[in-house]
Design a protein around this motif. Structure first.
Motif, PDB file in Angstrom:
ATOM      1  N   ASN A   1       0.568  -1.105  -0.068  1.00 26.39           N
ATOM      2  CA  ASN A   1      -0.017  -0.050  -0.061  1.00 26.39           C
ATOM      3  C   ASN A   1       0.804   1.362  -0.050  1.00 26.39           C
ATOM      4  OD1 ASN A   1      -2.585  -1.100   0.137  1.00 26.39           O
ATOM      5  ND2 ASN A   1      -2.599  -1.075   2.235  1.00 26.39           N
ATOM      6  N   SER A   2       1.813   1.212   0.925  1.00 25.26           N
ATOM      7  CA  SER A   2       2.588   2.316   1.003  1.00 25.26           C
ATOM      8  C   SER A   2       3.449   2.457  -0.132  1.00 25.26           C
ATOM      9  CB  SER A   2       3.581   2.146   2.301  1.00 25.26           C
ATOM     10  OG  SER A   2       4.208   3.135   2.609  1.00 25.26           O
TER      11      SER A   2
ATOM     12  N   ARG B   1       1.410   4.273  -2.731  1.00 20.86           N
ATOM     13  CA  ARG B   1       1.106   5.840  -2.336  1.00 20.86           C
ATOM     14  C   ARG B   1       2.447   6.831  -2.785  1.00 20.86           C
ATOM     15  NH1 ARG B   1      -1.534   3.791   2.446  1.00 20.86           N
ATOM     16  NH2 ARG B   1       0.280   3.904   3.555  1.00 20.86           N
TER      17      ARG B   1
ATOM     18  N   ILE C   1       2.150   6.844  -6.551  1.00 19.12           N
ATOM     19  CA  ILE C   1       1.126   7.746  -6.866  1.00 19.12           C
ATOM     20  C   ILE C   1       1.466   9.364  -6.702  1.00 19.12           C
ATOM     21  CG2 ILE C   1      -1.213   8.505  -6.662  1.00 19.12           C
ATOM     22  CD1 ILE C   1      -2.092   5.607  -6.280  1.00 19.12           C
ATOM     23  N   GLY C   2       2.119   9.534  -5.386  1.00 22.28           N
ATOM     24  CA  GLY C   2       2.558  10.779  -5.072  1.00 22.28           C
ATOM     25  C   GLY C   2       3.634  11.317  -5.974  1.00 22.28           C
TER      26      GLY C   2
END
Lengths: 71, 148
Positions: free
Chosen positions: B82-83, B86, B89-90
């Motif tokens: 998940n991290s 993120r 995407i960030g």
């Protein structure tokens, strides 16, 4: 009895380790020395009531401060 | 035909487990992000056994079972994924976010400010309810005139 913990400099911010050592300073005598690759932390005169968790808690604290410092 | 294998091995002892994360696969920020979420449940310690490798050690804060520790490792692996997502995407949307922020801060001023919109809403409400007492902050409400 002294307990030692080595934080890798590329993973832990030196300021975070220093800050964590200060935060736990009332529970033990904590010496921090900066090496080229790691930061060594030696804890002596540890409060017996927290001796079993002191370094673990301190390591968590240093990790949180490191992550927060990265933003 | 090449064979792909999913490799997630960990060392298990009485109250702790450790495993290595490859920085070629997961960004350091993703590892930090996952570790950060576990500090309330476990003692997390990071070490570097080799270049571009991070060893994660999770030590349970309470007495636990090998099964619970394995479950904890699995949760960490999921959170790591998940991290990592993120972080990706960030990074991929960073330029877009910067563009929006710069427009918001430095772009042309919009015709309607929040104060004007609120005044407009008040005026509409008062049109529907003629007996509503005018409020001093509503422009043209007549409250200013009645003061003096």
């Amino acid at each position: 009895m002294a307990e030692t913990l080595h934080f890798t400099r590329s993973l832990y911010a030196p300021e975070a380790v220093q800050e964590a050592a200060r935060a736990f300073g009332h529970l033990a005598t904590i010496d921090v020395s900066q090496g080229e690759d790691d930061i060594a932390l030696v804890a002596t005169d540890i409060d017996p009531e927290v001796a079993h968790v002191l370094l673990d808690e301190l390591a968590n604290h240093a990790l949180v401060l490191t992550v927060q410092a990265r933003g | 035909m090449s064979e792909e294998t999913a490799d997630f091995t960990f060392e298990l002892s009485e109250r702790e487990l450790s495993f290595d994360v490859d920085e070629e696969l997961y960004a350091l920020d993703a590892i930090y992000g996952a570790a950060y979420l576990f500090v309330d449940r476990a003692y997390v310690f990071l070490a570097r056994p080799a270049e571009r490798k991070v060893r994660v050690r999770l030590r349970s804060k309470e007495a636990t079972t090998p099964e619970a520790l394995e479950a904890l490792a699995g949760e960490f692996a999921n959170e790591l994924l998940n991290s990592q997502l993120r972080v990706r995407i960030g990074r991929s949307t960073a330029a877009l976010r910067e563009q929006y922020m710069s427009r918001a801060f430095f772009g042309q001023q919009q015709s309607s400010t929040i104060a004007e919109l609120l005044a407009e809403l008040d005026a509409e409400e008062m049109a529907e309810e003629p007996l509503e007492v005018p409020v001093p902050w509503a422009k043209g409400s007549g409250a200013e005139a009645s003061d003096g």
